[in-house]
Design an enzyme around this catalytic site. Structure first.
Site, PDB file in Angstrom:
ATOM      1  N   GLY A  87       0.895  -1.155  -0.087  1.00 18.22           N
ATOM      2  CA  GLY A  87       0.070  -0.131  -0.002  1.00 18.22           C
ATOM      3  C   GLY A  87       0.809   1.348  -0.016  1.00 18.22           C
ATOM      4  N   ASN A 452       5.211  -0.603  12.615  1.00 23.70           N
ATOM      5  CA  ASN A 452       4.034  -0.095  11.702  1.00 23.70           C
ATOM      6  C   ASN A 452       4.272   1.517  11.763  1.00 23.70           C
ATOM      7  OD1 ASN A 452       3.328  -2.413  10.276  1.00 23.70           O
ATOM      8  ND2 ASN A 452       1.298  -2.330  11.111  1.00 23.70           N
ATOM      9  N   TYR A 453       4.740   1.976  12.657  1.00 23.02           N
ATOM     10  CA  TYR A 453       5.051   3.539  12.864  1.00 23.02           C
ATOM     11  C   TYR A 453       6.630   3.327  12.769  1.00 23.02           C
ATOM     12  CZ  TYR A 453       0.251   3.755  13.851  1.00 23.02           C
ATOM     13  OH  TYR A 453      -1.512   3.879  14.036  1.00 23.02           O
TER      14      TYR A 453
END
Ligand code: FDA
Length: 512
Positions: A87, A452-453
């Protein structure tokens, strides 16, 4: 001809020799008129590409696993690095930038989703977005759902391989907790499923960041039963309306309130209606898995100070709650979830921390003071833990942030405009200052963070010579004790470190 043109010709020639590619519409070299638009189309963060010295030699958008197998074979043959993109929402852009010659394998064409409503499972290809997944589930059933993030353009490839927190996580855990099978292409170009990859590798890709181990092509997930109607509310309070005190109180109920309820406050800045000066506001974003009449007594018992009233709440289907949290109009077409165009593209930098003890009111006021110094767009999001998240052991998946955390605090600064690139340093220095301030309020030893960050301030591998010691600096923050097992899995499945990036798991070498 430049070196990169030669490498590119060798690589394309090799793809042809593999005779697996009807190459016309899946290979984009810089000469192709669509190259730049394909490259930039899913870049959520504009900052990484603006500072990257290189662009990819080519972008490959495979339609079949066999085309990825060819991509891996040829990249190994010519010593080219592969960056995999699903994505494109990586906070540091690691799916589309690199400092050494590279190709992007962009999975946008691998986005098939098949839902089995009888068995409550789905196979979802890694290039699908969360919006496409949610849309497909809702097309089949009003009472089935999936637990994952709120932004519909996030890709399931990167998101699930790093954890996947969403508005139902207190009830159902992380997205990785609902993965029951997967398909991955390994360094030898083999397509493996759970049985053939073995439990070690299957464990590693559920939270260890997929990019270290191969190219994930699909996940099999459990679908979750939800009521026909759920309740949503977004209640905003300014400092004059006791936002600080309310947020302080929230910390005492966030992780232990009824697990059907998730209240996720977001702190932003707004202009005061009285004097036009910037001030702080806190929005309590909430999802309750049930009707409003059931929700109100829960709030009355646990958080009466917020003063929630029936009129603040809306009963909707689960898919409409997805629209709501993505700032789309409830009642509008759910087809907006199929758009792959990132919602708010900007230059940004983000960080995350985990909070184990409530921050005092003075501590919160100290945060407000720092926020008010920043001229960019600032958002601080507090994601509550507890419920199902606390019941799963730290080692069940590489995602280790379980019991003992009240909430994750995630802070982002975004900026834009003509001088955006030149101004990056100023905004990055600001967020580092906020991070220093938070040090005394958040977890230590390790000071944990959510992969994910992604945050390259935590450390990076040396290209060509990654070391266990170097990587353990940030590895322990993202994975705690699971880092050791991730290194063992990496050493077994990719000892030559073919799949690598600035924060990939390194294999053990003889010098480690
Ligand atoms: P992208 O394609 O950039 O990949 C991210 C990383 O995974 C890269 O290292 C990439 O190489 C690797 N990768 C991608 N696909 C792979 C594959 N098929 N096989 C192997 N490796 C692969 N998180 C969250 O938990 N809850 C949330 O609500 C949100 N919300 C949110 C909103 C916005 C606007 C952003 C920008 C991000 C989030 N996130 C989030 C964070 C998000 O989960 C994280 O950035 C994911 O890694 C994004 O996955 P993509 O596939 O989109 O990214």
């Amino acid at each position: 001809q430049s070196d990169s043109t030669l490498v590119q010709e060798d690589y394309v020639g090799c793809l042809h020799c593999q005779s697996l590619l009807s190459t016309s519409n899946i290979i984009y070299t810089p000469k192709n008129p669509s190259y730049l638009s394909i490259l930039q189309s899913s870049e959520q963060n504009l900052r990484p590409a603006s500072i990257s010295p290189l662009k990819p030699i080519l972008i490959l958008t495979p339609r079949h696993g066999s085309q990825i197998q060819a991509a891996v074979y040829c990249a190994k043959k010519y010593g080219i690095q592969i960056r995999v993109r699903s994505g494109g929402h990586d906070y540091e852009g690691l799916s589309y930038i690199s400092s050494i010659p590279f190709v992007i394998v962009d999975l946008r064409n691998l986005s098939k989703i098949s839902v089995d409503t009888k068995k409550h499972t789905a196979w979802v290809q890694a290039g699908a977005t969360l919006g496409e997944l949610y849309h497909k589930i809702a097309e089949k059933s009003r009472t089935l759902a999936f637990v994952a993030g709120t932004c519909p353009t996030v890709g399931v490839g990167g998101h699930i391989s790093g954890g996947g927190y969403g508005m139902m996580s207190r009830k159902f855990g992380m997205a990785v907790d609902q993965v029951v099978d997967a398909k991955i292409i390994d360094v030898n170009g083999q397509i493996l499923d759970r049985e053939s990859m073995g439990e070690d590798l299957f464990w590693a890709i559920r939270g260890g960041g997929g990019a270290s181990f191969g190219i994930i092509i699909a996940w099999k997930i459990n679908l979750l039963s939800v009521p026909e109607n759920v309740t949503v509310f977004n209640l905003t309070k300014t400092l004059d309306q006791n936002a600080t005190q309310l947020l302080h109180k929230w910390q005492y109920i966030a992780d232990n309130i009824n697990r059907n309820l998730l209240i996720r406050p977001t702190v932003t800045m707004t202009n005061s209606s009285e004097n036009g000066k910037r001030t702080i506001q806190v929005t309590f974003n909430s999802l309750f898995l049930g009707g409003v009449d059931e929700l109100l007594p829960v709030m009355q018992r646990s958080f009466p100070e917020l003063g929630l009233e029936k009129e603040d709440c809306t009963e909707v289907s689960w898919i409409e709650s997805i629209l709501y949290f993505s700032d789309y109009h409830i009642g509008g077409s759910v087809d907006v979830l199929l758009s792959r165009t990132p919602l708010g593209r900007a230059y940004f930098k983000g960080k995350s921390d985990f909070v184990k003890q409530p921050i005092s009111e003075n501590g919160l006021k100290g945060i407000w003071e720092i926020l008010l110094e920043e001229m960019g767009v600032v958002e601080v999001q507090l994601s509550p833990y507890g419920g199902r998240l606390s019941e799963i052991s730290e080692s069940a998946t590489p995602f280790p942030h379980r019991s003992g955390n009240i909430y994750m605090i995630h802070y982002v600064v975004a900026w834009g405009g003509e001088d955006a690139n030149a101004e990056s340093r100023k905004h990055i220095n600001w967020i580092r200052r906020l991070s220093s301030y938070l040090a005394s309020y958040v977890s230590e030893s390790p000071r944990a963070a959510y992969i994910n960050y992604r945050d390259l301030d935590l450390g990076v591998n040396s290209e060509g010579n990654p070391s266990y010691n170097q990587a353990s600096n940030w590895g322990a923050k993202y994975f705690k004790n699971n880092f050791e097992r991730l290194v063992r899995v990496k050493t077994k499945v990719d000892p030559s470190n073919f799949f690598r990036n600035e924060q990939s798991i390194p294999p053990l070498s003889s010098s480690d």
